[in-house]
Design a protein around this motif. Structure first.
Motif, mmCIF file in Angstrom:
data_model
loop_
_atom_site.group_PDB
_atom_site.id
_atom_site.type_symbol
_atom_site.label_atom_id
_atom_site.label_comp_id
_atom_site.label_asym_id
_atom_site.label_seq_id
_atom_site.Cartn_x
_atom_site.Cartn_y
_atom_site.Cartn_z
ATOM 1 N N ILE A 1 0.836 -1.204 0.000
ATOM 2 C CA ILE A 1 0.000 0.000 0.000
ATOM 3 C C ILE A 1 0.873 1.258 0.000
ATOM 4 N N SER A 2 2.014 1.171 0.674
ATOM 5 C CA SER A 2 2.883 2.343 0.811
ATOM 6 C C SER A 2 3.518 2.768 -0.506
ATOM 7 N N LEU A 3 3.721 1.830 -1.426
ATOM 8 C CA LEU A 3 4.457 2.146 -2.660
ATOM 9 C C LEU A 3 3.772 3.207 -3.515
ATOM 10 N N PRO A 4 2.479 3.065 -3.852
ATOM 11 C CA PRO A 4 1.848 4.140 -4.642
ATOM 12 C C PRO A 4 1.794 5.471 -3.898
ATOM 13 N N PHE A 5 1.615 5.432 -2.571
ATOM 14 C CA PHE A 5 1.586 6.675 -1.806
ATOM 15 C C PHE A 5 2.955 7.347 -1.787
ATOM 16 N N CYS A 6 4.011 6.542 -1.699
ATOM 17 C CA CYS A 6 5.367 7.091 -1.740
ATOM 18 C C CYS A 6 5.634 7.727 -3.103
ATOM 19 N N PHE A 7 5.231 7.037 -4.168
ATOM 20 C CA PHE A 7 5.424 7.571 -5.517
ATOM 21 C C PHE A 7 4.656 8.880 -5.698
ATOM 22 N N MET A 8 3.392 8.906 -5.251
ATOM 23 C CA MET A 8 2.584 10.120 -5.385
ATOM 24 C C MET A 8 3.169 11.265 -4.573
ATOM 25 N N TYR A 9 3.718 10.943 -3.403
ATOM 26 C CA TYR A 9 4.320 11.986 -2.564
ATOM 27 C C TYR A 9 5.535 12.608 -3.252
ATOM 28 N N ILE A 10 6.381 11.774 -3.858
ATOM 29 C CA ILE A 10 7.559 12.279 -4.573
ATOM 30 C C ILE A 10 7.137 13.170 -5.745
ATOM 31 N N VAL A 11 6.130 12.696 -6.507
ATOM 32 C CA VAL A 11 5.616 13.493 -7.630
ATOM 33 C C VAL A 11 5.059 14.819 -7.124
ATOM 34 N N ALA A 12 4.320 14.781 -6.000
ATOM 35 C CA ALA A 12 3.719 15.996 -5.447
ATOM 36 C C ALA A 12 4.790 16.998 -5.014
ATOM 37 N N ILE A 13 5.830 16.521 -4.345
ATOM 38 C CA ILE A 13 6.894 17.419 -3.872
ATOM 39 C C ILE A 13 7.632 18.035 -5.061
ATOM 40 N N VAL A 14 8.051 17.200 -6.008
ATOM 41 C CA VAL A 14 8.806 17.692 -7.165
ATOM 42 C C VAL A 14 7.935 18.626 -8.013
ATOM 43 N N GLY A 15 6.703 18.204 -8.285
ATOM 44 C CA GLY A 15 5.817 18.990 -9.140
ATOM 45 C C GLY A 15 5.449 20.337 -8.544
ATOM 46 N N ASN A 16 5.041 20.348 -7.284
ATOM 47 C CA ASN A 16 4.602 21.603 -6.663
ATOM 48 C C ASN A 16 5.769 22.546 -6.373
ATOM 49 N N CYS A 17 6.902 21.999 -5.917
ATOM 50 C CA CYS A 17 8.083 22.850 -5.705
ATOM 51 C C CYS A 17 8.574 23.402 -7.044
ATOM 52 N N GLY A 18 8.480 22.578 -8.089
ATOM 53 C CA GLY A 18 8.856 23.051 -9.423
ATOM 54 C C GLY A 18 7.949 24.178 -9.896
ATOM 55 N N LEU A 19 6.646 24.055 -9.643
ATOM 56 C CA LEU A 19 5.705 25.113 -10.017
ATOM 57 C C LEU A 19 6.003 26.409 -9.266
ATOM 58 N N ILE A 20 6.254 26.295 -7.973
ATOM 59 C CA ILE A 20 6.555 27.494 -7.168
ATOM 60 C C ILE A 20 7.821 28.174 -7.689
ATOM 61 N N TYR A 21 8.846 27.370 -7.983
ATOM 62 C CA TYR A 21 10.097 27.922 -8.520
ATOM 63 C C TYR A 21 9.856 28.594 -9.869
ATOM 64 N N LEU A 22 9.103 27.927 -10.734
ATOM 65 C CA LEU A 22 8.848 28.450 -12.087
ATOM 66 C C LEU A 22 8.078 29.767 -12.027
ATOM 67 N N ILE A 23 7.045 29.814 -11.191
ATOM 68 C CA ILE A 23 6.223 31.025 -11.082
ATOM 69 C C ILE A 23 7.028 32.175 -10.497
#
Length: 321
Positions: free
Chosen positions: A29-51
């Motif tokens: 169960i932890s594997l998809p949540f871990c993957f989604m968490y990594i995507v969320a951190i990279v994606g949202n931090c990337g958006l904040i940096y880009l903006i």
């Protein structure tokens, strides 16, 4: 009682059991949540940096998007690392005060996420219905004040949760069948009367949810009227296409939220408890994961900013006629 203060019936710590009934599958169960968490951190931090670094994105729509990204990153970081510790390391204990703090941040940030989506709907309303006054209506001071009010609304409405929960006696044990400290999950562990907790929790959910949904609905009703009054079908398409990312974000956020809210109160016996827990976790992780992807795919300026960041400033994009 294990971990309890016998004089006050206040536990020194709670034990979060993870997903009851699926303990053997915790690692999977932890594997998809871990993957989604990594995507969320990279994606949202990337958006904040880009903006923050792309001058073309220094507009109200993207400021609100940056605020949404910051809220999403903070929200999933409040719960996912602790959940992974439960699944991977069997570290189930959480200090009583730390549990109250986690409960406060989870509910405050979910309320703030809903508020930011409402502000983004108002932004689209101003951009489409009052294009010539858009920059005047949503000036930087107005955006800052709107963000501050949304934050304070969440703090003021949610902080009573901690006091209402702390006053309860806990003589039945300190086991919480959840992966994080949710208000009603903690209150139900108590042996006292938690009716006030249930009533106040319902009132806050209605105050925040109903108000935000009404504002979003009214905004899109006015947007639809303005778009349908345009003479050109191409102009109608271009005007409404600026809203598609926001509509996707609303669906991604509110569908699991409504499922969690209604099944928790009205479907407690018909839906297995482990489904409640998994959906409650998806409610906190899915929007932070999907929002950067949706906005990255649907928004031309963000796509171009990402390409410039990856390939350098030599890339030149032609303007649409």
């Amino acid at each position: 009682m294990s971990g309890a203060n016998s004089s006050s019936l206040t536990p020194g710590f709670f034990i979060l059991n993870g997903v009851p009934g699926l303990e053997a599958a915790h690692v999977w169960i932890s594997l998809p949540f871990c993957f989604m968490y990594i995507v969320a951190i990279v994606g949202n931090c990337g958006l904040i940096y880009l903006i923050s670094h792309e001058e073309a994105l220094h507009r109200p729509m993207y400021y609100f998007l940056a605020l949404l990204s910051f809220t999403d990153v903070t929200l999933c970081t409040t719960t996912v690392p602790n959940m992974l510790c439960i699944f991977w390391l069997n570290l189930k204990e959480i200090d009583f005060n730390a549990c109250l703090a986690q409960m406060f941040f989870v509910h405050m940030l979910t309320g703030m996420e809903s508020g930011v989506l409402m502000l983004m709907a108002l932004d689209r309303y101003a951009a489409i219905c009052y294009p010539l006054r858009y920059s005047t209506i949503l000036s930087n001071p107005v955006i800052a004040k709107a963000g501050l009010v949304t934050f304070l609304r969440g703090v003021i409405l949610v902080i009573p949760f901690t006091f209402l929960t702390k006053r309860l006696p806990y003589c039945r044990g300190n086991f919480i069948p959840h992966t994080y400290c949710d208000h009603m999950s903690v209150a139900k562990v108590s042996c006292g009367n938690f009716k006030i907790n249930a009533i106040y929790g319902l009132m806050v959910a209605l105050l925040i949810g109903v108000f935000d949904i009404c504002c979003i609905s009214m905004s899109y009703t006015m947007i639809l009227r303005a778009v349908m009054s345009l003479s050109s079908s191409d102009a109608r398409y271009k005007a409404f296409s600026t809203c598609t990312s926001h509509i996707c974000a609303i669906v991604i956020t509110y569908v699991p939220a409504f499922f969690t809210f209604f099944t928790h109160r009205f479907g407690g016996h018909s839906i297995p408890h482990h489904i409640h827990i998994i959906v409650a976790n998806l409610y906190l992780v899915l929007p932070p994961t999907m929002n950067p992807i949706v906005y990255g795919v649907k928004t031309k300026q963000i796509r171009e900013g990402v390409i410039r960041f990856l390939l350098g400033d030599k890339i030149v994009f032609t303007q649409d006629k």
